[in-house]
Design an enzyme around this catalytic site. Structure first.
Site, mmCIF file in Angstrom:
data_model
loop_
_atom_site.group_PDB
_atom_site.id
_atom_site.type_symbol
_atom_site.label_atom_id
_atom_site.label_comp_id
_atom_site.label_asym_id
_atom_site.label_seq_id
_atom_site.Cartn_x
_atom_site.Cartn_y
_atom_site.Cartn_z
ATOM 1 N N ASP A 20 0.876 -1.157 -0.092
ATOM 2 C CA ASP A 20 0.026 0.048 -0.031
ATOM 3 C C ASP A 20 0.836 1.349 0.073
ATOM 4 O O ASP A 20 2.127 0.986 -0.069
ATOM 5 C CB ASP A 20 -1.001 -0.137 1.229
ATOM 6 C CG ASP A 20 -2.233 0.545 0.936
ATOM 7 O OD1 ASP A 20 -2.375 1.857 0.656
ATOM 8 O OD2 ASP A 20 -3.274 -0.034 0.999
ATOM 9 N N HIS A 26 -3.142 3.102 -4.568
ATOM 10 C CA HIS A 26 -2.498 2.668 -3.485
ATOM 11 C C HIS A 26 -0.898 1.983 -3.894
ATOM 12 O O HIS A 26 -0.721 1.090 -3.134
ATOM 13 C CB HIS A 26 -3.192 1.481 -2.537
ATOM 14 C CG HIS A 26 -4.516 2.143 -2.213
ATOM 15 N ND1 HIS A 26 -4.486 2.770 -0.985
ATOM 16 C CD2 HIS A 26 -5.968 2.060 -2.387
ATOM 17 C CE1 HIS A 26 -5.722 3.567 -0.715
ATOM 18 N NE2 HIS A 26 -6.585 2.923 -1.436
ATOM 19 N N ASP A 82 -8.825 -0.957 -5.748
ATOM 20 C CA ASP A 82 -9.946 0.081 -4.822
ATOM 21 C C ASP A 82 -9.370 1.291 -4.997
ATOM 22 O O ASP A 82 -8.319 1.886 -5.270
ATOM 23 C CB ASP A 82 -9.923 -0.322 -3.308
ATOM 24 C CG ASP A 82 -8.568 -0.364 -2.881
ATOM 25 O OD1 ASP A 82 -7.486 -0.885 -3.355
ATOM 26 O OD2 ASP A 82 -8.384 0.112 -1.605
ATOM 27 N N GLU A 83 -10.384 2.614 -5.038
ATOM 28 C CA GLU A 83 -9.973 3.807 -4.796
ATOM 29 C C GLU A 83 -8.973 4.621 -5.826
ATOM 30 O O GLU A 83 -8.557 5.655 -5.432
ATOM 31 C CB GLU A 83 -9.649 3.991 -3.306
ATOM 32 C CG GLU A 83 -10.488 3.369 -2.201
ATOM 33 C CD GLU A 83 -10.148 3.851 -0.811
ATOM 34 O OE1 GLU A 83 -10.767 4.192 -0.023
ATOM 35 O OE2 GLU A 83 -8.910 3.849 -0.644
ATOM 36 N N TRP A 139 -16.900 -7.432 -1.769
ATOM 37 C CA TRP A 139 -18.081 -6.272 -1.525
ATOM 38 C C TRP A 139 -17.495 -5.677 -0.071
ATOM 39 O O TRP A 139 -17.776 -6.087 0.964
ATOM 40 C CB TRP A 139 -19.581 -6.710 -1.594
ATOM 41 C CG TRP A 139 -20.259 -5.637 -1.341
ATOM 42 C CD1 TRP A 139 -20.348 -4.671 -2.088
ATOM 43 C CD2 TRP A 139 -21.293 -5.343 -0.201
ATOM 44 N NE1 TRP A 139 -21.447 -3.644 -1.577
ATOM 45 C CE2 TRP A 139 -21.851 -4.345 -0.351
ATOM 46 C CE3 TRP A 139 -21.852 -6.373 0.804
ATOM 47 C CZ2 TRP A 139 -22.728 -3.734 0.382
ATOM 48 C CZ3 TRP A 139 -22.683 -5.773 1.841
ATOM 49 C CH2 TRP A 139 -23.363 -4.698 1.494
ATOM 50 N N TYR A 170 -15.215 -4.289 9.054
ATOM 51 C CA TYR A 170 -14.040 -3.543 9.355
ATOM 52 C C TYR A 170 -13.633 -3.229 10.606
ATOM 53 O O TYR A 170 -14.395 -2.584 11.390
ATOM 54 C CB TYR A 170 -14.002 -2.190 8.643
ATOM 55 C CG TYR A 170 -13.692 -2.274 7.135
ATOM 56 C CD1 TYR A 170 -13.988 -3.237 6.439
ATOM 57 C CD2 TYR A 170 -13.290 -1.209 6.234
ATOM 58 C CE1 TYR A 170 -13.528 -3.420 5.182
ATOM 59 C CE2 TYR A 170 -12.852 -1.087 4.865
ATOM 60 C CZ TYR A 170 -13.361 -2.437 4.476
ATOM 61 O OH TYR A 170 -12.899 -2.482 3.004
ATOM 62 N N PHE A 171 -12.773 -4.060 11.261
ATOM 63 C CA PHE A 171 -12.419 -4.133 12.858
ATOM 64 C C PHE A 171 -11.635 -2.781 13.081
ATOM 65 O O PHE A 171 -11.374 -2.717 14.232
ATOM 66 C CB PHE A 171 -11.726 -5.375 13.147
ATOM 67 C CG PHE A 171 -12.660 -6.908 13.263
ATOM 68 C CD1 PHE A 171 -13.871 -6.456 12.803
ATOM 69 C CD2 PHE A 171 -12.319 -7.912 13.561
ATOM 70 C CE1 PHE A 171 -14.768 -7.385 12.947
ATOM 71 C CE2 PHE A 171 -13.043 -8.913 13.719
ATOM 72 C CZ PHE A 171 -14.344 -8.923 13.258
ATOM 73 N N ASP A 172 -11.225 -1.980 12.346
ATOM 74 C CA ASP A 172 -10.664 -0.825 12.711
ATOM 75 C C ASP A 172 -11.662 0.268 13.196
ATOM 76 O O ASP A 172 -11.476 1.585 13.470
ATOM 77 C CB ASP A 172 -9.624 -0.062 11.537
ATOM 78 C CG ASP A 172 -10.299 -0.055 10.193
ATOM 79 O OD1 ASP A 172 -10.994 -0.988 9.698
ATOM 80 O OD2 ASP A 172 -10.177 1.183 9.759
ATOM 81 N N TRP A 218 -7.638 -2.851 9.122
ATOM 82 C CA TRP A 218 -6.903 -1.707 8.262
ATOM 83 C C TRP A 218 -5.903 -1.113 9.310
ATOM 84 O O TRP A 218 -6.382 -0.935 10.700
ATOM 85 C CB TRP A 218 -7.740 -0.699 7.544
ATOM 86 C CG TRP A 218 -8.486 -1.406 6.419
ATOM 87 C CD1 TRP A 218 -9.831 -1.638 6.498
ATOM 88 C CD2 TRP A 218 -7.879 -1.766 5.031
ATOM 89 N NE1 TRP A 218 -10.144 -2.389 5.121
ATOM 90 C CE2 TRP A 218 -9.035 -2.411 4.514
ATOM 91 C CE3 TRP A 218 -6.923 -1.502 4.495
ATOM 92 C CZ2 TRP A 218 -9.051 -3.084 3.208
ATOM 93 C CZ3 TRP A 218 -6.508 -2.068 3.198
ATOM 94 C CH2 TRP A 218 -7.752 -2.689 2.557
ATOM 95 N N GLU A 224 -4.069 2.072 9.779
ATOM 96 C CA GLU A 224 -3.933 3.208 10.280
ATOM 97 C C GLU A 224 -3.677 3.590 11.688
ATOM 98 O O GLU A 224 -2.939 4.396 11.882
ATOM 99 C CB GLU A 224 -5.031 4.194 9.605
ATOM 100 C CG GLU A 224 -5.038 4.471 8.208
ATOM 101 C CD GLU A 224 -5.778 3.539 7.269
ATOM 102 O OE1 GLU A 224 -5.944 2.307 7.964
ATOM 103 O OE2 GLU A 224 -5.832 3.693 6.039
HETATM 104 C C1 ACM Z 1 -10.749 -0.455 1.250
HETATM 105 O O1 ACM Z 1 -11.143 -0.457 2.247
HETATM 106 N N1 ACM Z 1 -10.224 0.710 0.413
HETATM 107 C C2 ACM Z 1 -10.817 -1.687 0.460
#
Ligand code: ACM
Length: 502
Positions: free
Chosen positions: A147, A208, A265-266, A334, A362-364, A416, A418
């Site tokens: 990333d 990314h 993604d993104e 998804w 998402y566990f963050d 994630w 961060e």
């Molecule tokens: C993502 O959370 N950018 C897949």
């Protein structure tokens, strides 16, 4: 009569009504019998019988414990392995209650994703994580290896990816390079396989990409103000070859992964410069592509088809669902809970799908509203919400039926990185929500019961601690674990800056 049926019938009369044992994930069918056993390894007989596949499936098993011994029947090694996991959870202080269990998973894909780019997780930590995934019958470890903050997988042909791309992390851009050597990766792949876990590697592209483009700037295709080299240049043949070389090494390191995930993604966060790159202009002309969107789809199709030639299905985040990839060779993850149309599009397009929407997977995201560090976009991911997925209100009504669609492979949690600089913080966000996700992915919907799960979890929480893991205790509401003391922050809606918590 088949032997396992005979065993069941002879024991049927011995059923009791005592409290159910604290097994997580709870078996599809468990009958508690009178008595208990003090089993020696010699008294546990396992047999693999492919004929039972129609009833037990590729991962199911029957486990019968009577005072004189235990018998395991499964169609595969994986089924027998899960029977042993159940047996281990049944046994405490040397005693195993007598039971007759017939069990198989609700979903074939029971996954957990870890982002090791924002913050690196050492090999010993990954092994401890794999142990827990196996204990709770999860079978996919999705490894987000690259990333913007760092490239974490050694690629022999391009050593700068790790010596330069591996420098820094989200907390400290100057940190020494951290990455997994190819020897370490092979060791982890074997360690996972011995636990019936498949590691699915992710090499994120065409966005990314800052970790890679920092090391090899010639392959950069522009980005944003904050991340000026966020994308690869999709118009450069050399860049496509560079990525294909990398994917070849990845395939060799993960020969049985089944799926190579290439992100996707993104991209729109940083594709502005594509409009002015001469290589992209040439690609548009050559391939008759009208705009950046068409270029992105072309890139996704081209790299996806290449991954298929390596003998793997291609995995990608839900942005790739409209690129025209081969439906039977593609798995869509998804993730955008606020874009149910992406799930609908993927299913209608004939794709296989893994459900991992931000809410509740998402566990963050915070697990308690009083916690201060993490994401809280239109809500948080408390334990009951994870447990209820995918059956309750977490999905829009018109998609509720899709959770039982035959091409929904299963469920996955994602962590994630961060806000996760330390192992303690990563584990604090993972446990006990991982156990809720495990039961959601394994146990039939009709058998799920949050109160019952919570009672069993109270027995598992101290066991997690005994194994040296850090876990949040939602019953005692133990203190939030953050990486460093400092100003209270949470990550709010996309595009918003870090804010002070209210
Ligand atoms: C993502 O959370 N950018 C897949």
């Amino acid at each position: 009569m088949k032997p396992w049926i005979a065993v069941s019938l002879t024991l049927a009369a011995a059923l009791t009504t005592s409290a159910a044992p604290a097994i997580i994930p709870y078996p599809a069918d468990l009958q508690l019998l009178d008595g208990s056993a003090a089993l020696t390894p010699e008294q546990i007989k396992a047999s693999i019988n492919p004929e039972v596949l129609p009833t037990l499936g590729a991962e199911g098993y029957q486990l019968v414990v009577i005072p004189s011994g235990a018998s395991i029947i499964a169609a595969t090694e994986a089924g027998a392995f899960y029977a042993r996991q159940t047996l281990a959870q049944l046994t405490s202080a040397g005693q195993t209650p007598c039971v007759n269990i017939t069990d198989k998973p609700r979903y074939a894909w029971r996954g957990y994703m870890l982002d090791v780019s924002r913050h690196f997780a050492p090999v010993a930590e990954i092994k401890a994580l794999l142990d827990e995934l196996a204990r709770y019958k999860l079978n996919r470890f999705h490894w987000h290896l690259t990333d913007d903050e760092g490239w974490r997988i050694e690629i022999k042909k391009y050593p700068l990816l790790t010596t330069v791309g591996g420098l820094g992390n989200k907390s400290d851009p100057k940190a020494a390079a951290q990455f997994y050597t190819q020897a370490e990766i092979r060791d982890l792949v074997a360690y996972a396989a011995a636990r019936h876990i498949t590691i699915v590697p992710e090499i994120d592209m065409p966005g990314h990409a800052s970790g890679a483009t920092r090391a090899y700037p010639a392959h950069a295709g522009g980005g944003s103000e904050r991340l000026p080299n966020f994308t690869f240049n999709p118009g450069k043949p050399e860049t496509l070859h560079f990525l294909q070389d990398i994917l070849r090494e990845v395939q060799a390191l993960f020969p049985d992964c089944g799926v190579i995930h290439y992100g996707g993604d993104e991209v729109h966060f940083g594709w502005g410069k594509w409009d002015s790159l001469p290589e992209v202009a040439a690609l548009k002309q050559k391939e008759n592509l009208a705009d950046k969107q068409a270029v992105e789809k072309w890139f996704n199709r081209t790299m996806g088809a290449f991954i298929n030639t390596l003998g793997c299905d291609v995995g990608g985040w839900d942005e790739i669902g409209n690129a025209g990839l081969a439906p039977d060779r593609t798995v869509i993850f998804w993730w955008r809970h606020d874009k149910p149309a992406q799930l609908q599009q993927a299913l209608q397009g004939g794709y296989k799908v893994v459900l991992c929407p931000r809410h509740p997977c998402y566990f963050d995201f915070l697990q308690n509203p009083a916690h201060k560090v993490g994401r809280r976009w239109h809500g948080i991911n408390e334990l009951p919400r994870v447990y209820a997925f995918p059956d309750a209100s977490t999905l829009p009504a018109d998609l509720a039926a899709s959770v039982n669609h035959p091409r929904v492979l299963g469920l996955q949690a994602c962590l994630w990185g961060e806000t996760t600089a330390t192992r303690a913080r990563r584990e604090f966000l993972t446990y006990p929500r991982l156990l809720a996700l495990a039961e959601a992915a394994w146990t039939p919907a009709a058998q799920k019961n949050y109160d019952d799960f919570a009672a069993r979890l109270k027995i598992h929480l101290p066991q997690l601690k005994q194994r040296g893991l850090t876990a949040y205790d939602p019953f005692a509401n133990t203190a939030e674990i953050v990486d460093q003391p400092g100003p209270t922050t949470y990550l709010d809606q996309p595009g918003a800056k870090k804010k002070k918590a209210p």
